[in-house]
Structure formats: structure tokens, C-alpha cells
Design an enzyme around this catalytic site. Structure first.
Site, PDB file in Angstrom:
ATOM      1  N   ALA A   1       5.790   1.498   3.014  1.00  0.00           N
ATOM      2  CA  ALA A   1       4.976   1.480   4.235  1.00  0.00           C
ATOM      3  C   ALA A   1       5.094   0.122   4.916  1.00  0.00           C
ATOM      4  O   ALA A   1       4.858  -0.911   4.299  1.00  0.00           O
ATOM      5  CB  ALA A   1       3.517   1.762   3.882  1.00  0.00           C
ATOM      6  N   THR A   2       5.455   0.120   6.193  1.00  0.00           N
ATOM      7  CA  THR A   2       5.600  -1.141   6.924  1.00  0.00           C
ATOM      8  C   THR A   2       4.352  -1.483   7.743  1.00  0.00           C
ATOM      9  O   THR A   2       4.291  -2.527   8.376  1.00  0.00           O
ATOM     10  CB  THR A   2       6.815  -1.087   7.878  1.00  0.00           C
ATOM     11  OG1 THR A   2       6.610  -0.012   8.794  1.00  0.00           O
ATOM     12  CG2 THR A   2       8.106  -0.877   7.124  1.00  0.00           C
TER      13      THR A   2
ATOM     14  N   HIS B   1      -2.449   9.163   5.940  1.00  0.00           N
ATOM     15  CA  HIS B   1      -1.072   9.409   5.510  1.00  0.00           C
ATOM     16  C   HIS B   1      -0.995   9.475   3.982  1.00  0.00           C
ATOM     17  O   HIS B   1      -0.342  10.330   3.431  1.00  0.00           O
ATOM     18  CB  HIS B   1      -0.146   8.298   6.025  1.00  0.00           C
ATOM     19  CG  HIS B   1       0.377   8.542   7.400  1.00  0.00           C
ATOM     20  ND1 HIS B   1       1.713   8.528   7.714  1.00  0.00           N
ATOM     21  CD2 HIS B   1      -0.264   8.828   8.554  1.00  0.00           C
ATOM     22  CE1 HIS B   1       1.858   8.777   8.997  1.00  0.00           C
ATOM     23  NE2 HIS B   1       0.687   8.945   9.549  1.00  0.00           N
ATOM     24  N   ARG B   2      -1.677   8.530   3.313  1.00  0.00           N
ATOM     25  CA  ARG B   2      -1.627   8.476   1.854  1.00  0.00           C
ATOM     26  C   ARG B   2      -2.251   9.723   1.237  1.00  0.00           C
ATOM     27  O   ARG B   2      -1.690  10.294   0.292  1.00  0.00           O
ATOM     28  CB  ARG B   2      -2.372   7.225   1.380  1.00  0.00           C
ATOM     29  CG  ARG B   2      -2.035   6.827  -0.034  1.00  0.00           C
ATOM     30  CD  ARG B   2      -2.748   5.566  -0.440  1.00  0.00           C
ATOM     31  NE  ARG B   2      -2.148   4.374   0.173  1.00  0.00           N
ATOM     32  CZ  ARG B   2      -2.025   3.217  -0.456  1.00  0.00           C
ATOM     33  NH1 ARG B   2      -2.478   3.075  -1.690  1.00  0.00           N
ATOM     34  NH2 ARG B   2      -1.474   2.180   0.127  1.00  0.00           N
TER      35      ARG B   2
ATOM     36  N   GLU C   1       3.767  -1.579   0.014  1.00  0.00           N
ATOM     37  CA  GLU C   1       3.483  -2.071   1.358  1.00  0.00           C
ATOM     38  C   GLU C   1       4.298  -3.327   1.643  1.00  0.00           C
ATOM     39  O   GLU C   1       4.211  -4.308   0.913  1.00  0.00           O
ATOM     40  CB  GLU C   1       1.989  -2.353   1.517  1.00  0.00           C
ATOM     41  CG  GLU C   1       1.153  -1.083   1.401  1.00  0.00           C
ATOM     42  CD  GLU C   1      -0.300  -1.269   1.817  1.00  0.00           C
ATOM     43  OE1 GLU C   1      -0.608  -2.286   2.480  1.00  0.00           O
ATOM     44  OE2 GLU C   1      -1.116  -0.389   1.482  1.00  0.00           O
TER      45      GLU C   1
ATOM     46  N   LYS D   1       7.033  13.721  12.510  1.00  0.00           N
ATOM     47  CA  LYS D   1       8.222  13.130  11.886  1.00  0.00           C
ATOM     48  C   LYS D   1       7.969  12.691  10.444  1.00  0.00           C
ATOM     49  O   LYS D   1       8.838  12.853   9.591  1.00  0.00           O
ATOM     50  CB  LYS D   1       8.792  11.995  12.729  1.00  0.00           C
ATOM     51  CG  LYS D   1       7.819  10.900  13.051  1.00  0.00           C
ATOM     52  CD  LYS D   1       8.353   9.996  14.165  1.00  0.00           C
ATOM     53  CE  LYS D   1       7.437   8.799  14.377  1.00  0.00           C
ATOM     54  NZ  LYS D   1       6.011   9.117  14.544  1.00  0.00           N
TER      55      LYS D   1
END
Lengths: 177, 177, 177
Positions: A34-35, A50-51, A62, A15
């Protein structure tokens, strides 16, 4: 009103990759909200990967708790903003509110309504990534059941407000709206 | 033979709301067959919320165990009957039968076949709501694994017998049949 | 290159039945590559039921670990080969590698890449069945989380390489590719 795109799917369903691809269609000036709270090395490692995958064209912001405020601050500064993800944000709120067990659910619903209003007022398109967590066996744990319910309700609320909704299964998107 | 509509989805996916909407398309004289056992306050609260949302046009019939008999009794009395939900009914049967562990699975399959036959003989259209519980990690617990298998088999059986099948994801229905 | 068909779904979703039907469309000389390890009576019983349902036209090959090698050996001998399933194979690898916790994930990814290469070189069409395990609540257990991640990544990898992809829900296939 700018376009809101809601993307859901299971763990490692692809996703985020699909959301990044969808975001790039709006331009190359992109915000990544980003959470994730990097409280341990496992999470650190996920965030790092991810980064790396996203590359340099993204600004990373963030914000584990004050998501609506962070979105409002970023509005107008990018061609698209990707929020990854709604479910992690909700679990951060749960950790924050759980000592006040009685009002916890209510406060999370308030935060969710605030997020919905913020999204509706945005100038910049937002791609909102979420997790499907309600298709397994009912959890034994009361808090896990409550979380599952809130996460499900949040997905319904956001998908209803979105202009475009996809579920990603085995890396393949399926358009629901 | 009246129309049977099967609606599945995860927890808080919006499947009940969609089922109610679909039921209303058959008319305003509607039966709501609730299989929930209100054994604790958490469940009481869920049932109360569902009832509030539905409003006064629905007759509520509570039947946690004898679902086929309850459907047969209601037949011909409404323009549509909504059963919410198949999976809760199966978990009630499991609680009832689990002392007789050896024959438990077999008895549940018999009850399921009886439900299928009852549905096929109905005059009133039935909207059957079910839960998807098999898309998480394999549960450690043997009974949970058995339940997951029976719930999955039940979904296959009912979807095969139904005239129309939908899965609801984030509040959005996807027609499978 | 022969056709690769990837079929995913939850527990008892009807994915094996659909895969068998899809395989029979290629002919009546069929290989069934079972990855299940029959370590206990529960698993024995599952494997027995699956075999009964398939009937005599299938050759059953049992291979819990060396899947790529088994596929290569079977290549050219059947009109289609069904692998059931990818997720069980990954869980067998996990059990084998977990003592070497640090390299476990890496070794599983290597085996996965090898499987992908093997599939791409096959002369016989392969129908690959997999499980969706990432749509429930995040598991408490670190190993379960790692497994869920690898299983999700494996599904993405195989679906991307496949010519045709289906998800099966309540016995009904939905084509994703």
C-alpha cells in the site's frame, strides 16, 4: 522474469477489486503493498475499507516513498504482490520533492525508471494498480498540470513494460494488451 | 477522398506518439500542423520536446487559429498531415472569441463545420489528434463547462466523419472504428 | 425480469444519443425519465435541446429525486424507459442531503440500493445513462471527492446488475458486457 500486470482506471472504477481477483489467480500467499499515506481521517477510512474487503490472506506492507526497495524486499516471499497504487506513490514523491521545484520532475522520472528496472528483475509476479487522471479539463494549477503529466507518462512507461494491461470502467475490465 | 484518422486520449496518454507512428505508415514526407500557441515557457518547453521526438523528416507548420486554411494550403504537399491537436485549437478559438460571449459558442461550431468540410475535400490523408476532457468532475467555472461541451461535441463530429478512430490509454491504442 | 442496459461516458460523449437509438430498438412507445433539475437557464437550455432532438414519440417524465418511485409508476406503460441520467440524480440527492453531512453518504447508498432493487423488478426494459466523472485530477474540494466516489460506486453497482454495458467515447460505443 515474472509476469507484470498493469491495471488502470478512474476513481472508484473497481480497479482494486479486479486487481485483487487477478492476484488471487496466482495463489493464496499474497502481499499487498500500500502506497497510501494516511495523513488524515478521510484517507484512514479508505485504507481501512480496502483492508476489510481484502480479508486475512493478504500481508499488508505500507510504503509511501521507497517503493522499489519495498518490492525488492518482498520478492520471492509471496505468490503475487499487488501494488496499490502507482499514482498515490507519485503524489507522495511530489509532496516530498516539491520544495526543490526545479529538480522535482527529474527526480520523479528517475524514481520511475528505478521502479521499472526493479519490476523487470522480480521473481514474484506484480500486479500494479494505477489511476487515470488525464481525462478531465486542464487544471488551472501548475503543480496539478505537472502531476497530471507525470502520472500519464508513468502509466505509459509501466504499461509498455507490462505483460498484460487492463483498463477498468464501471467495474468491468477491458484488456488493452 | 483521402483517409481521415481520428485519435483521442487523455493528457500524456501517448496519443501523439501513436499518431506519429500511424502517419509514418503513409510515407516519409510528412507535415506536422501544430495548433499550440507558445505564450509561455511551459508551453515552449512542451512544443520543443515534441519537435525533438519527431525528428527531421517532419515539416512543422504552426497555426493556432486558421486550421482549415492551413490544411488546405498543405494539401497535396505531403504523404500525410498530422494535426496536433484539435482541443488546443478549440481553446485558442475560445480565447479569441470569448469577449463576444454570446456568439462565442456559435462561432466555434461554425469553425468546426468548416474544418469538417475541409477534411472531406482533402487529397492528403490527415491524422487528427484530440484530447478527452469530459471524464472528470463537472468544472465550477461556466467557461470551462462550455469548453468541455464544445470539445466533446467536436470529438463526436470528427470521429463520425473519420474513417478510422482510436482512443489511446496508457500508451496503448484501442480501435473504436 | 426485463433487460437493463447501462451506458456510461464523459460529458458530450454522445451517450444520450446512443441510448436513445438503443431504446428505439425496443419499439416506438418510449418513456424518457429526466433527472435534471432546471434550476438555471444553462440547464433549461440543455434540457430543451435534448427534448428537441428526441422528437414527439417520447413521453417525458421529470423526476430529480424519487427515481425508484417514478420508474415503478412508469413500469408496464412503455416498450422501453430511458433514464438520463444517474449522475445528475446522485448530484440532486447530494444537494438534498448535504446539510446532514454525516449521514449523507449512507443515505445516497440506500437510495442506490433501492434503485437497484426497483430495476430488478421491472417489466419494461430500462436504459440507464450515466456519467464518467473519475478520470480527472483529484478535486481539492472534499464534497466533490465524496461525490466522485459515490458516482463511481454507483456506476460499478449498476453495471454489475445490468445485462448489457457500453461506454461511449467520441460518439462511438464500446461494449464492455
Amino acid at each position: 522474469m515474472a509476469r507484470t500486470i498493469f491495471i488502470t482506471g478512474g476513481a472508484r472504477s473497481g480497479k482494486s477489486t479486479f486487481a485483487e481477483k487477478r492476484a488471487r489467480e496466482f495463489g493464496s500467499s499474497l502481499g499487498y503493498l500500500a502506497t497510501a499515506q494516511t495523513l488524515d481521517s478521510e484517507m484512514d477510512e479508505r485504507v481501512r475499507r480496502h483492508r476489510e474487503r481484502r480479508g486475512a490472506e493478504w500481508d499488508t506492507i505500507e510504503e509511501p516513498i521507497h517503493l522499489s526497495e519495498a518490492l525488492a524486499r518482498c520478492d520471492g516471499q509471496y505468490q503475487a504482490i499487488l501494488v496499490d497504487c502507482l499514482t498515490l506513490w507519485l503524489s507522495n514523491l511530489l509532496l516530498k520533492y516539491e520544495d526543490a521545484a526545479e529538480s522535482c520532475e527529474e527526480r520523479m522520472h528517475e524514481d520511475l525508471q528505478r521502479l521499472k528496472s526493479t519490476l523487470q528483475g522480480m521473481v514474484t509476479p506484480v500486479i500494479l494498480v494505477s489511476n487515470e487522471v488525464g481525462m478531465g479539463i486542464v487544471p488551472d494549477n501548475t503543480l496539478a498540470r505537472m502531476f497530471r503529466d507525470i502520472a500519464g507518462t508513468a502509466n505509459q512507461t509501466m504499461a509498455a513494460a507490462a505483460d498484460e494491461v487492463h483498463v477498468v470502467i464501471s467495474g468491468l475490465p477491458l484488456k488493452l494488451k
